[in-house]
Write a protein that holds these residues in place. Structure first.
Motif, PDB file in Angstrom:
ATOM      1  N   PRO A 146       0.824  -1.220   0.000  1.00  0.00           N
ATOM      2  CA  PRO A 146       0.000   0.000   0.000  1.00  0.00           C
ATOM      3  C   PRO A 146       0.853   1.263   0.000  1.00  0.00           C
ATOM      4  O   PRO A 146       1.919   1.298   0.617  1.00  0.00           O
ATOM      5  CB  PRO A 146      -0.813  -0.129   1.300  1.00  0.00           C
ATOM      6  CG  PRO A 146      -0.050  -1.079   2.156  1.00  0.00           C
ATOM      7  CD  PRO A 146       0.665  -2.017   1.221  1.00  0.00           C
ATOM      8  N   GLU A 147       0.348   2.274  -0.699  1.00  0.00           N
ATOM      9  CA  GLU A 147       1.061   3.554  -0.814  1.00  0.00           C
ATOM     10  C   GLU A 147       0.211   4.648  -0.180  1.00  0.00           C
ATOM     11  O   GLU A 147      -0.984   4.745  -0.459  1.00  0.00           O
ATOM     12  CB  GLU A 147       1.280   3.903  -2.288  1.00  0.00           C
ATOM     13  CG  GLU A 147       1.994   2.840  -3.091  1.00  0.00           C
ATOM     14  CD  GLU A 147       1.791   3.031  -4.599  1.00  0.00           C
ATOM     15  OE1 GLU A 147       1.375   4.132  -5.014  1.00  0.00           O
ATOM     16  OE2 GLU A 147       2.039   2.066  -5.329  1.00  0.00           O
ATOM     17  N   VAL A 148       0.849   5.467   0.609  1.00  0.00           N
ATOM     18  CA  VAL A 148       0.141   6.557   1.302  1.00  0.00           C
ATOM     19  C   VAL A 148       0.337   7.858   0.527  1.00  0.00           C
ATOM     20  O   VAL A 148       1.444   8.165   0.095  1.00  0.00           O
ATOM     21  CB  VAL A 148       0.679   6.735   2.739  1.00  0.00           C
ATOM     22  CG1 VAL A 148      -0.060   7.860   3.459  1.00  0.00           C
ATOM     23  CG2 VAL A 148       0.551   5.434   3.515  1.00  0.00           C
ATOM     24  N   MET A 149      -0.744   8.594   0.371  1.00  0.00           N
ATOM     25  CA  MET A 149      -0.685   9.882  -0.329  1.00  0.00           C
ATOM     26  C   MET A 149      -1.387  10.940   0.498  1.00  0.00           C
ATOM     27  O   MET A 149      -2.345  10.635   1.214  1.00  0.00           O
ATOM     28  CB  MET A 149      -1.374   9.770  -1.688  1.00  0.00           C
ATOM     29  CG  MET A 149      -0.635   8.873  -2.658  1.00  0.00           C
ATOM     30  SD  MET A 149      -1.621   8.492  -4.108  1.00  0.00           S
ATOM     31  CE  MET A 149      -2.685   7.240  -3.457  1.00  0.00           C
ATOM     32  N   PRO A 206      18.060 -11.406  -1.537  1.00  0.00           N
ATOM     33  CA  PRO A 206      17.055 -10.409  -1.188  1.00  0.00           C
ATOM     34  C   PRO A 206      15.910 -11.046  -0.416  1.00  0.00           C
ATOM     35  O   PRO A 206      15.513 -12.164  -0.714  1.00  0.00           O
ATOM     36  CB  PRO A 206      16.567  -9.883  -2.539  1.00  0.00           C
ATOM     37  CG  PRO A 206      17.573 -10.342  -3.532  1.00  0.00           C
ATOM     38  CD  PRO A 206      18.199 -11.562  -2.968  1.00  0.00           C
ATOM     39  N   ALA A 207      15.434 -10.340   0.570  1.00  0.00           N
ATOM     40  CA  ALA A 207      14.296 -10.854   1.331  1.00  0.00           C
ATOM     41  C   ALA A 207      13.204  -9.820   1.326  1.00  0.00           C
ATOM     42  O   ALA A 207      13.464  -8.632   1.295  1.00  0.00           O
ATOM     43  CB  ALA A 207      14.717 -11.133   2.775  1.00  0.00           C
ATOM     44  N   PHE A 252      -1.094  -4.518   5.457  1.00  0.00           N
ATOM     45  CA  PHE A 252      -0.135  -3.501   5.919  1.00  0.00           C
ATOM     46  C   PHE A 252       1.026  -4.176   6.651  1.00  0.00           C
ATOM     47  O   PHE A 252       1.090  -4.139   7.887  1.00  0.00           O
ATOM     48  CB  PHE A 252      -0.834  -2.502   6.846  1.00  0.00           C
ATOM     49  CG  PHE A 252      -1.824  -1.630   6.140  1.00  0.00           C
ATOM     50  CD1 PHE A 252      -1.445  -0.414   5.599  1.00  0.00           C
ATOM     51  CD2 PHE A 252      -3.151  -2.024   6.007  1.00  0.00           C
ATOM     52  CE1 PHE A 252      -2.357   0.384   4.928  1.00  0.00           C
ATOM     53  CE2 PHE A 252      -4.071  -1.227   5.339  1.00  0.00           C
ATOM     54  CZ  PHE A 252      -3.674  -0.019   4.791  1.00  0.00           C
ATOM     55  N   PRO A 253       1.932  -4.782   5.898  1.00  0.00           N
ATOM     56  CA  PRO A 253       3.062  -5.452   6.551  1.00  0.00           C
ATOM     57  C   PRO A 253       4.035  -4.423   7.131  1.00  0.00           C
ATOM     58  O   PRO A 253       4.016  -3.256   6.754  1.00  0.00           O
ATOM     59  CB  PRO A 253       3.717  -6.241   5.405  1.00  0.00           C
ATOM     60  CG  PRO A 253       3.358  -5.482   4.181  1.00  0.00           C
ATOM     61  CD  PRO A 253       2.005  -4.860   4.440  1.00  0.00           C
ATOM     62  N   GLY A 254       4.872  -4.872   8.018  1.00  0.00           N
ATOM     63  CA  GLY A 254       5.876  -4.006   8.618  1.00  0.00           C
ATOM     64  C   GLY A 254       7.004  -3.718   7.644  1.00  0.00           C
ATOM     65  O   GLY A 254       6.924  -4.052   6.458  1.00  0.00           O
ATOM     66  N   PRO A 255       8.081  -3.091   8.131  1.00  0.00           N
ATOM     67  CA  PRO A 255       9.219  -2.761   7.261  1.00  0.00           C
ATOM     68  C   PRO A 255       9.810  -4.018   6.642  1.00  0.00           C
ATOM     69  O   PRO A 255       9.762  -5.085   7.243  1.00  0.00           O
ATOM     70  CB  PRO A 255      10.220  -2.117   8.219  1.00  0.00           C
ATOM     71  CG  PRO A 255       9.432  -1.674   9.393  1.00  0.00           C
ATOM     72  CD  PRO A 255       8.284  -2.630   9.514  1.00  0.00           C
ATOM     73  N   PRO A 256      10.370  -3.872   5.442  1.00  0.00           N
ATOM     74  CA  PRO A 256      11.084  -5.006   4.844  1.00  0.00           C
ATOM     75  C   PRO A 256      12.242  -5.407   5.742  1.00  0.00           C
ATOM     76  O   PRO A 256      12.740  -4.605   6.533  1.00  0.00           O
ATOM     77  CB  PRO A 256      11.603  -4.447   3.515  1.00  0.00           C
ATOM     78  CG  PRO A 256      10.833  -3.208   3.268  1.00  0.00           C
ATOM     79  CD  PRO A 256      10.412  -2.681   4.611  1.00  0.00           C
ATOM     80  N   ASP A 257      12.667  -6.645   5.599  1.00  0.00           N
ATOM     81  CA  ASP A 257      13.799  -7.112   6.400  1.00  0.00           C
ATOM     82  C   ASP A 257      15.048  -6.310   6.058  1.00  0.00           C
ATOM     83  O   ASP A 257      15.316  -6.058   4.885  1.00  0.00           O
ATOM     84  CB  ASP A 257      14.068  -8.590   6.111  1.00  0.00           C
ATOM     85  CG  ASP A 257      12.882  -9.443   6.525  1.00  0.00           C
ATOM     86  OD1 ASP A 257      12.172  -9.029   7.455  1.00  0.00           O
ATOM     87  OD2 ASP A 257      12.664 -10.491   5.900  1.00  0.00           O
ATOM     88  N   PRO A 258      15.824  -5.908   7.070  1.00  0.00           N
ATOM     89  CA  PRO A 258      17.095  -5.243   6.765  1.00  0.00           C
ATOM     90  C   PRO A 258      18.056  -6.234   6.146  1.00  0.00           C
ATOM     91  O   PRO A 258      17.932  -7.443   6.365  1.00  0.00           O
ATOM     92  CB  PRO A 258      17.598  -4.784   8.133  1.00  0.00           C
ATOM     93  CG  PRO A 258      16.916  -5.658   9.111  1.00  0.00           C
ATOM     94  CD  PRO A 258      15.604  -6.050   8.501  1.00  0.00           C
ATOM     95  N   PRO A 259      19.014  -5.733   5.369  1.00  0.00           N
ATOM     96  CA  PRO A 259      19.972  -6.653   4.767  1.00  0.00           C
ATOM     97  C   PRO A 259      20.772  -7.367   5.848  1.00  0.00           C
ATOM     98  O   PRO A 259      21.135  -6.776   6.854  1.00  0.00           O
ATOM     99  CB  PRO A 259      20.875  -5.744   3.921  1.00  0.00           C
ATOM    100  CG  PRO A 259      20.631  -4.368   4.420  1.00  0.00           C
ATOM    101  CD  PRO A 259      19.283  -4.339   5.039  1.00  0.00           C
ATOM    102  N   TRP A 285      -3.467   3.854  -1.592  1.00  0.00           N
ATOM    103  CA  TRP A 285      -3.697   3.088  -2.827  1.00  0.00           C
ATOM    104  C   TRP A 285      -3.091   1.706  -2.658  1.00  0.00           C
ATOM    105  O   TRP A 285      -1.952   1.571  -2.185  1.00  0.00           O
ATOM    106  CB  TRP A 285      -3.071   3.808  -4.007  1.00  0.00           C
ATOM    107  CG  TRP A 285      -3.163   3.069  -5.308  1.00  0.00           C
ATOM    108  CD1 TRP A 285      -2.160   2.386  -5.932  1.00  0.00           C
ATOM    109  CD2 TRP A 285      -4.318   2.934  -6.142  1.00  0.00           C
ATOM    110  NE1 TRP A 285      -2.631   1.844  -7.107  1.00  0.00           N
ATOM    111  CE2 TRP A 285      -3.942   2.151  -7.263  1.00  0.00           C
ATOM    112  CE3 TRP A 285      -5.634   3.393  -6.047  1.00  0.00           C
ATOM    113  CZ2 TRP A 285      -4.839   1.825  -8.282  1.00  0.00           C
ATOM    114  CZ3 TRP A 285      -6.532   3.064  -7.065  1.00  0.00           C
ATOM    115  CH2 TRP A 285      -6.131   2.299  -8.170  1.00  0.00           C
TER     116      TRP A 285
END
Lengths: 146, 159
Positions: free
Chosen positions: B57-60, B156-157, B139-146, B71
């Motif tokens: 999802p994208e916040v505007m 990539p995760a 609404f998942p949380g932040p992507p995994d850090p590298p 969106w």
């Protein structure tokens, strides 16, 4: 070009041959149209008066992805001529020419508000780059793997 | 390879077959006649099959005095509200409406060129809602850090 009013969007659906679906809710009417290609379009119109949406960036996505128009001008052309949209297969959706619209990932927005504690209005005023910089400063510089 | 179970046998032993598929995690093929073939899967197996389907999802920001829009590109849906929480709730309602609509018109929507690819996301959202996890999935949380590795190669995760 302005964001259309709800009545404009409703009128567009009528002129462009959309059907109102049964999935009504207290706040919205929903419309659907099947194109010759088999694509099924759907959109919704909120009850009441005023703009169909508050955000030009959102309106950009609505006419592009929900109404499957080649340009915003095509929307107004339907209202002006009272004829259905042409929707040439080449221009439909106009993804190739889509201008960049300001937005940021919801996870980033939520992180800045819920974890860092920034006010919602401040985060809304940020560009995605600014928001990402705040996020990276907070987590110590590791860029998330997207 | 296990042979499909006939529909008549399945009718006679629905309970044990359901237990086999859901509790023992063993998918069951069910055949009717020579052409109709179904597959009974447990929730966990469906969830595993859809593990790589995520939502972004994208916040505007709205105009003037604010307002927030979100969106959801995977399903071409949006939510709006005066505040983020309102827009989020509006989008989740819209996703539920779309799940109902899609599943009620499944054959038609799966034939539509612009809707066919929605099926995995619709099923994932449907299953998530049944598990009372729709918000967390959309609404998942932040992507995994590298992950720091000694080797050069990194995988990539993404949630």
């Amino acid at each position: 070009m302005p964001v259309p009013d709800k009545k404009d969007l409703k009128r567009f659906c009528e002129l462009d041959g959309w059907e109102q679906t049964e999935a009504r809710s207290p706040d919205h009417d929903r419309y659907r149209k099947t194109l010759e290609s088999g694509d099924i379009l759907r959109t919704r119109v909120s009850h009441g008066r005023g703009p169909a949406c508050d955000d030009p960036a959102l309106w950009n996505r609505i006419w592009r992805h929900q109404l499957a128009l080649a340009s915003e001008a095509e929307f107004w052309e339907v209202l002006r001529t009272r004829r259905p949209a042409g929707r040439s297969p080449i221009g439909r959706g106009a993804t190739a020419a889509a201008p960049q619209q300001p937005s940021m990932p919801a996870w980033l927005f939520e992180f800045l508000i819920n974890v860092i504690g920034l006010p919602e209005s401040d985060v809304l005023a940020m560009t995605e780059d600014e928001a990402m910089q705040s996020y990276m400063r907070h987590i110590g510089g590791q860029h998330p793997t997207l | 390879m296990p042979e499909p179970v006939s529909i008549s046998l399945f009718r006679q032993r629905t309970g044990p077959y359901f237990t086999e598929a859901v509790h023992r995690h063993s998918p069951l093929a069910i055949q009717r006649g020579s052409e109709d073939l179904g597959l009974l899967l447990g929730r966990d197996e469906v969830w595993a099959l859809l593990a790589d389907r995520s939502f972004t999802p994208e916040v505007m920001r709205g105009r003037g005095d604010g307002g927030v829009s979100i969106w959801l590109p995977e399903l071409a849906l949006y939510g709006q509200g005066a505040k983020y929480a309102e827009a989020k709730a509006d989008l989740l309602d819209e996703v539920r409406v779309y799940i109902d609509e899609y599943l009620a018109n499944a054959a038609k929507y799966q034939r539509a060129p612009n809707r066919a690819a929605h099926l995995p996301h619709v099923i994932k959202a449907y299953l998530a809602d049944l598990r009372d996890e729709l918000e967390g999935v959309i609404f998942p949380g932040p992507p995994d850090p590298p992950v720091a590795r000694s080797e050069e190669v990194s995988v990539p995760a993404r949630r």
